[in-house]
Design a protein around this motif. Structure first.
Motif, PDB file in Angstrom:
ATOM      1  N   ILE A   4       0.859  -1.179   0.000  1.00 60.69           N
ATOM      2  CA  ILE A   4       0.000   0.000   0.000  1.00 60.69           C
ATOM      3  C   ILE A   4       0.892   1.225   0.000  1.00 60.69           C
ATOM      4  N   ASN A   5       0.645   2.145  -0.929  1.00 58.56           N
ATOM      5  CA  ASN A   5       1.470   3.343  -1.006  1.00 58.56           C
ATOM      6  C   ASN A   5       1.216   4.259   0.177  1.00 58.56           C
ATOM      7  N   ALA A   6       2.279   4.852   0.675  1.00 58.24           N
ATOM      8  CA  ALA A   6       2.156   5.832   1.757  1.00 58.24           C
ATOM      9  C   ALA A   6       3.045   7.013   1.441  1.00 58.24           C
ATOM     10  N   LEU A   7       2.662   8.185   1.914  1.00 59.34           N
ATOM     11  CA  LEU A   7       3.415   9.380   1.621  1.00 59.34           C
ATOM     12  C   LEU A   7       4.708   9.409   2.402  1.00 59.34           C
ATOM     13  N   LEU A   8       5.810   9.721   1.721  1.00 64.79           N
ATOM     14  CA  LEU A   8       7.118   9.788   2.354  1.00 64.79           C
ATOM     15  C   LEU A   8       7.356  11.205   2.853  1.00 64.79           C
ATOM     16  N   ILE A   9       6.797  11.475   4.021  1.00 68.27           N
ATOM     17  CA  ILE A   9       7.000  12.783   4.613  1.00 68.27           C
ATOM     18  C   ILE A   9       7.386  12.605   6.060  1.00 68.27           C
ATOM     19  N   TYR A  20       8.474   8.634   8.805  1.00 72.06           N
ATOM     20  CA  TYR A  20       7.908   7.478   8.128  1.00 72.06           C
ATOM     21  C   TYR A  20       8.990   6.406   8.008  1.00 72.06           C
ATOM     22  N   LEU A  21       8.691   5.159   8.377  1.00 76.87           N
ATOM     23  CA  LEU A  21       9.695   4.107   8.371  1.00 76.87           C
ATOM     24  C   LEU A  21       9.474   3.054   7.299  1.00 76.87           C
ATOM     25  N   GLY A  22       8.347   3.081   6.612  1.00 80.13           N
ATOM     26  CA  GLY A  22       8.163   2.079   5.584  1.00 80.13           C
ATOM     27  C   GLY A  22       6.703   1.818   5.289  1.00 80.13           C
ATOM     28  N   ASN A  23       6.442   1.161   4.160  1.00 81.27           N
ATOM     29  CA  ASN A  23       5.087   0.782   3.797  1.00 81.27           C
ATOM     30  C   ASN A  23       4.635  -0.435   4.582  1.00 81.27           C
ATOM     31  N   VAL A  24       3.350  -0.631   4.650  1.00 83.49           N
ATOM     32  CA  VAL A  24       2.762  -1.788   5.304  1.00 83.49           C
ATOM     33  C   VAL A  24       2.067  -2.624   4.247  1.00 83.49           C
ATOM     34  N   SER A  25       2.310  -3.931   4.247  1.00 84.97           N
ATOM     35  CA  SER A  25       1.679  -4.780   3.256  1.00 84.97           C
ATOM     36  C   SER A  25       0.187  -4.880   3.520  1.00 84.97           C
ATOM     37  N   ALA A  26      -0.547  -5.227   2.487  1.00 84.61           N
ATOM     38  CA  ALA A  26      -1.994  -5.372   2.635  1.00 84.61           C
ATOM     39  C   ALA A  26      -2.322  -6.447   3.659  1.00 84.61           C
ATOM     40  N   LYS A  27      -1.544  -7.551   3.673  1.00 87.05           N
ATOM     41  CA  LYS A  27      -1.790  -8.635   4.630  1.00 87.05           C
ATOM     42  C   LYS A  27      -1.575  -8.168   6.057  1.00 87.05           C
ATOM     43  N   SER A  65       9.672  -2.935  17.403  1.00 80.17           N
ATOM     44  CA  SER A  65      10.912  -3.251  18.108  1.00 80.17           C
ATOM     45  C   SER A  65      11.754  -2.011  18.375  1.00 80.17           C
ATOM     46  N   GLN A  66      11.497  -0.928  17.636  1.00 75.09           N
ATOM     47  CA  GLN A  66      12.242   0.313  17.808  1.00 75.09           C
ATOM     48  C   GLN A  66      11.414   1.406  18.470  1.00 75.09           C
ATOM     49  N   GLY A  67      10.259   1.042  19.018  1.00 76.81           N
ATOM     50  CA  GLY A  67       9.383   2.012  19.674  1.00 76.81           C
ATOM     51  C   GLY A  67       7.929   1.635  19.474  1.00 76.81           C
ATOM     52  N   LEU A  68       7.139   2.565  18.973  1.00 78.43           N
ATOM     53  CA  LEU A  68       5.737   2.332  18.647  1.00 78.43           C
ATOM     54  C   LEU A  68       5.467   2.894  17.262  1.00 78.43           C
ATOM     55  N   ARG A  69       4.336   2.525  16.686  1.00 80.98           N
ATOM     56  CA  ARG A  69       3.909   3.097  15.409  1.00 80.98           C
ATOM     57  C   ARG A  69       2.448   3.495  15.505  1.00 80.98           C
ATOM     58  N   VAL A  70       2.089   4.545  14.796  1.00 85.09           N
ATOM     59  CA  VAL A  70       0.689   4.905  14.596  1.00 85.09           C
ATOM     60  C   VAL A  70       0.373   4.600  13.142  1.00 85.09           C
ATOM     61  N   VAL A  71      -0.660   3.794  12.934  1.00 85.47           N
ATOM     62  CA  VAL A  71      -0.961   3.273  11.599  1.00 85.47           C
ATOM     63  C   VAL A  71      -2.365   3.654  11.171  1.00 85.47           C
ATOM     64  N   ASN A  72      -2.502   4.141   9.948  1.00 84.30           N
ATOM     65  CA  ASN A  72      -3.804   4.211   9.297  1.00 84.30           C
ATOM     66  C   ASN A  72      -3.939   2.922   8.504  1.00 84.30           C
ATOM     67  N   ALA A  73      -4.672   1.961   9.060  1.00 85.11           N
ATOM     68  CA  ALA A  73      -4.731   0.635   8.456  1.00 85.11           C
ATOM     69  C   ALA A  73      -5.453   0.632   7.115  1.00 85.11           C
ATOM     70  N   SER A  74      -6.224   1.652   6.811  1.00 85.21           N
ATOM     71  CA  SER A  74      -6.931   1.694   5.528  1.00 85.21           C
ATOM     72  C   SER A  74      -6.016   2.117   4.390  1.00 85.21           C
ATOM     73  N   THR A  75      -4.911   2.811   4.716  1.00 85.28           N
ATOM     74  CA  THR A  75      -3.999   3.272   3.671  1.00 85.28           C
ATOM     75  C   THR A  75      -2.598   2.677   3.803  1.00 85.28           C
ATOM     76  N   GLY A  76      -2.260   2.195   4.999  1.00 85.41           N
ATOM     77  CA  GLY A  76      -0.912   1.698   5.224  1.00 85.41           C
ATOM     78  C   GLY A  76       0.064   2.773   5.640  1.00 85.41           C
ATOM     79  N   ALA A  77      -0.384   4.033   5.750  1.00 85.56           N
ATOM     80  CA  ALA A  77       0.508   5.108   6.186  1.00 85.56           C
ATOM     81  C   ALA A  77       0.886   4.895   7.641  1.00 85.56           C
TER      82      ALA A  77
END
Length: 210
Positions: A4-9, A20-27, A65-77
């Motif tokens: 899933i594409n995510a904005l690199l900002i 931003y640390l990376g994209n998230v796969s659809a799975k 493993s490097q902290g926490l993440r906040v994810v928009n699961a509908s976009t993968g951002a």
């Protein structure tokens, strides 16, 4: 697997950089959504908002493993809350997403020295060293703890089989019990059988007495 594409900002929250640390796969996105939220309204603008002000209904907190993440699961951002982020910024973000911590205080007798902490009712504890985010842990005995997972869907309640499918795992016996490490992730299992489950999970600087 299609990503899933995510904005690199990058963005700043009260002076703390959250990159931003990376994209998230659809799975992985689907796995995270199923365990953390029944429905997350689609909103592609979350990637442009400071996450301390993001709508909680649109954001999922994931363990990392490097902290926490906040994810928009509908976009993968995704946005990382990395170890080393200022304590005030982390508390601001987490309070916005999940309410004020149930407990705040200082553990004076940790191996790493005094660590301040913030603890929520679902078993999530964050540790801070000298005003910086240093570690987190999840106590699986707390109600709702199994809703907090990594991007790969691993959290308390996951079986050892599921853990082995997601990570390269080393298991050993310690004074804490059946302990495992998966890269920078650590935790405890209820036993050594494939069906035994993760009972606690942690990363970074923690305060366990062995």
């Amino acid at each position: 697997m299609k990503l899933i594409n995510a904005l690199l900002i990058s963005l700043c929250v009260s002076g703390g950089s959250l990159l931003y640390l990376g994209n998230v796969s659809a799975k992985d996105s689907a796995s995270l959504t199923s365990r953390n939220s029944a429905s997350i309204a689609p909103d592609r603008t979350i990637a442009l908002k400071p996450i301390a002000q993001a709508k909680p209904s649109l954001a999922v907190l994931a363990l990392d493993s490097q902290g926490l993440r906040v994810v928009n699961a509908s976009t993968g951002a995704t946005r990382a809350i990395a170890f080393g982020t200022k304590e005030a910024d982390v508390i601001s973000i987490l309070t916005n997403l999940r309410g004020k911590p149930r407990d705040r205080g200082v553990n004076q007798e940790c191996g790493a020295g005094p660590l301040s902490f913030a603890r929520w009712a679902d078993g999530l504890s964050l540790q801070f060293n000298k005003g910086r985010f240093a570690g987190w842990s999840i106590d699986g005995r707390s109600k709702g703890a199994n809703k907090l997972t990594t991007i790969s869907g691993i959290g308390t309640g996951s079986t050892r089989t599921q853990l082995n499918k997601a990570y390269t795992v080393k298991v050993s016996q310690s004074t804490l019990g059946t302990e495992f490490s998966a890269g920078s992730l650590g935790g405890l299992l209820s036993g050594r059988k494939p069906t035994d489950r993760v009972t606690s999970l942690w990363s970074g600087t923690t305060c366990f007495f062995r």
